[in-house]
Write a protein that holds these residues in place. Sequence first.
Motif, short mmCIF file in Angstrom:
data_model
loop_
_atom_site.label_atom_id
_atom_site.label_comp_id
_atom_site.label_asym_id
_atom_site.label_seq_id
_atom_site.Cartn_x
_atom_site.Cartn_y
_atom_site.Cartn_z
N GLU A 85 -3.72 -4.26 0.50
CA GLU A 85 -2.62 -3.82 1.38
C GLU A 85 -1.95 -2.57 0.82
OE1 GLU A 85 -1.20 -8.16 3.18
OE2 GLU A 85 -0.22 -7.34 1.39
N ARG A 86 -1.62 -2.60 -0.49
CA ARG A 86 -0.95 -1.45 -1.10
C ARG A 86 -1.85 -0.21 -1.10
NH1 ARG A 86 1.90 -5.46 -0.76
NH2 ARG A 86 1.90 -4.52 1.26
N GLU A 87 -3.15 -0.40 -1.30
CA GLU A 87 -4.08 0.73 -1.29
C GLU A 87 -4.15 1.37 0.10
OE1 GLU A 87 -6.96 3.52 -2.53
OE2 GLU A 87 -5.61 2.25 -3.69
N GLU A 89 -1.83 1.29 2.42
CA GLU A 89 -0.55 1.97 2.64
C GLU A 89 -0.50 3.30 1.89
OE1 GLU A 89 2.13 -2.08 3.27
OE2 GLU A 89 2.26 -1.00 1.37
N ALA A 90 -1.01 3.32 0.67
CA ALA A 90 -0.99 4.56 -0.12
C ALA A 90 -1.86 5.64 0.53
CB ALA A 90 -1.47 4.29 -1.55
N VAL A 91 -3.02 5.28 1.02
CA VAL A 91 -3.89 6.25 1.68
C VAL A 91 -3.23 6.77 2.95
CG1 VAL A 91 -6.10 6.55 2.88
CG2 VAL A 91 -6.02 5.35 0.69
N MET A 92 -2.61 5.88 3.73
CA MET A 92 -1.92 6.30 4.96
C MET A 92 -0.78 7.27 4.65
SD MET A 92 -1.72 2.87 7.23
CE MET A 92 -2.97 2.58 8.45
N ALA A 93 -0.05 7.00 3.60
CA ALA A 93 1.07 7.87 3.22
C ALA A 93 0.54 9.23 2.73
CB ALA A 93 1.92 7.21 2.14
N ARG A 94 -0.52 9.23 1.92
CA ARG A 94 -1.10 10.49 1.41
C ARG A 94 -1.62 11.37 2.55
NH1 ARG A 94 -3.51 7.45 -2.69
NH2 ARG A 94 -5.52 7.49 -1.60
N ARG A 95 -2.17 10.73 3.57
CA ARG A 95 -2.73 11.47 4.70
C ARG A 95 -1.69 11.75 5.79
NH1 ARG A 95 -8.71 8.79 5.20
NH2 ARG A 95 -9.40 9.53 3.17
N ASN A 96 -0.45 11.42 5.52
CA ASN A 96 0.65 11.63 6.47
C ASN A 96 0.40 10.97 7.82
OD1 ASN A 96 2.31 13.12 4.72
ND2 ASN A 96 1.03 14.93 5.07
N LEU A 97 -0.25 9.80 7.80
CA LEU A 97 -0.45 9.06 9.04
C LEU A 97 0.84 8.36 9.46
CD1 LEU A 97 -3.95 7.49 8.30
CD2 LEU A 97 -3.43 9.44 9.77
N PHE A 98 1.61 7.92 8.47
CA PHE A 98 2.90 7.28 8.69
C PHE A 98 3.83 7.68 7.55
CE2 PHE A 98 -0.06 4.39 10.77
CZ PHE A 98 0.56 4.18 11.99
N ARG A 99 5.11 7.72 7.85
CA ARG A 99 6.07 8.05 6.81
C ARG A 99 6.25 6.88 5.84
NH1 ARG A 99 11.09 10.16 9.33
NH2 ARG A 99 11.32 7.99 9.89
N ASP A 100 6.38 5.67 6.38
CA ASP A 100 6.55 4.48 5.55
C ASP A 100 5.65 3.37 6.11
OD1 ASP A 100 7.52 2.82 3.59
OD2 ASP A 100 9.34 2.29 4.69
N PRO A 101 4.34 3.43 5.86
CA PRO A 101 3.42 2.47 6.48
C PRO A 101 3.61 1.05 5.95
CG PRO A 101 2.26 3.80 4.88
CD PRO A 101 3.66 4.35 4.97
N GLU A 102 3.41 0.10 6.84
CA GLU A 102 3.42 -1.32 6.47
C GLU A 102 2.14 -1.94 6.97
OE1 GLU A 102 6.89 -3.80 6.93
OE2 GLU A 102 8.09 -1.99 7.31
N VAL A 103 1.40 -2.57 6.04
CA VAL A 103 0.09 -3.14 6.36
C VAL A 103 0.05 -4.59 5.88
CG1 VAL A 103 -2.38 -2.97 5.88
CG2 VAL A 103 -1.04 -0.89 6.16
N ALA A 104 -0.56 -5.43 6.70
CA ALA A 104 -0.81 -6.82 6.31
C ALA A 104 -2.31 -7.08 6.43
CB ALA A 104 -0.04 -7.78 7.20
N VAL A 105 -2.87 -7.76 5.43
CA VAL A 105 -4.28 -8.12 5.43
C VAL A 105 -4.36 -9.64 5.31
CG1 VAL A 105 -6.48 -7.92 4.22
CG2 VAL A 105 -4.97 -5.93 4.40
N ASN A 106 -5.12 -10.26 6.22
CA ASN A 106 -5.32 -11.71 6.19
C ASN A 106 -6.82 -11.98 6.21
OD1 ASN A 106 -2.63 -11.42 6.81
ND2 ASN A 106 -2.61 -13.01 8.34
N VAL A 107 -7.25 -12.92 5.38
CA VAL A 107 -8.65 -13.34 5.41
C VAL A 107 -8.81 -14.28 6.59
CG1 VAL A 107 -10.52 -14.48 4.16
CG2 VAL A 107 -8.82 -13.14 2.90
N ILE A 108 -9.73 -13.94 7.51
CA ILE A 108 -9.95 -14.82 8.66
C ILE A 108 -11.26 -15.60 8.51
CG2 ILE A 108 -8.53 -13.56 10.30
CD1 ILE A 108 -11.02 -12.21 11.37
N GLU A 109 -12.16 -15.11 7.69
CA GLU A 109 -13.39 -15.86 7.41
C GLU A 109 -13.87 -15.54 6.00
OE1 GLU A 109 -17.90 -16.10 9.08
OE2 GLU A 109 -16.30 -15.93 10.56
#
Length: 187
Positions: A85-87, A89-109
Motif C-alpha cells: 500500500e505504501r509503495e 502511494e509513493a509511486v502515485m505521489a512521485r508521478r503527481n497522480l494525486f496530491r495525497d493518495p490513499e490506497v487499500a490492498v486486500n487479499v481476495i484469494e
Amino acid sequence: MTTRRLALLFPLVALGACTTPGADLPALPDAERTAYRLGPEDEVRVTVFNDPRLTGEFKISDAGVLALPLVGSIQAGGRTVPEVEREIEAVMARRNLFRDPEVAVNVIEYRPVFVLGQVERGGSYPYQPGMTALSAVAVAGGFNYRALRDYVSVTRVGEDGRAREFRANSRALLQPGDVVTVFERRF
C-alpha cells in the motif's frame, strides 16, 4: 548361517520394516502470527480512494510483480499488504497522480495449498487463514483407509526460496503454497 545369527538378524529386519514413513523428518516449526507476505498467484483488490478508475482486482505474477494501471509494476512478492500500500502511494505521489493518495490492498484469494497421498481427493485447494493440516485433509475428502493419521509431511518454501519438508501434527498451521502429504501406514 547359524540359527543364532538368524535369530539375531530377524528382529533387526522386522524393526526396519516397521518404521513409519516420515518419522525421521524434522518437526515443523511453530507458526508465528506474523503479517502475511504476498506471493505469486495471490489475487488482491486494490482500492484507490477518490478514483474508482484505478480500483480493481489484480493477480500477482509468477515473478511477484503487481501490474497496475498508471502506476506500473510494483514488487509485491515477499512484502506485506501495508508495505505494498505504501509503495503504491509513493509511486502515485512521485508521478503527481494525486496530491495525497490513499490506497487499500486486500487479499481476495490466497495461493492454494496442495494435499497429496492417502486422502480421498488429492489436489489443489484454496487456502483460508487459520487452515490447519487437519482442515486441509478434510477439504480433500478426509483420510482414506490406508492413511497414517498420527502426522503428515508439510513441504514449505522458505524465505531463501528453497523447499523443505517437515513432520507436522494435525493442528499445525499451514501457509499458502504448502504441500501436505499424508503417508500410507504400515500394517
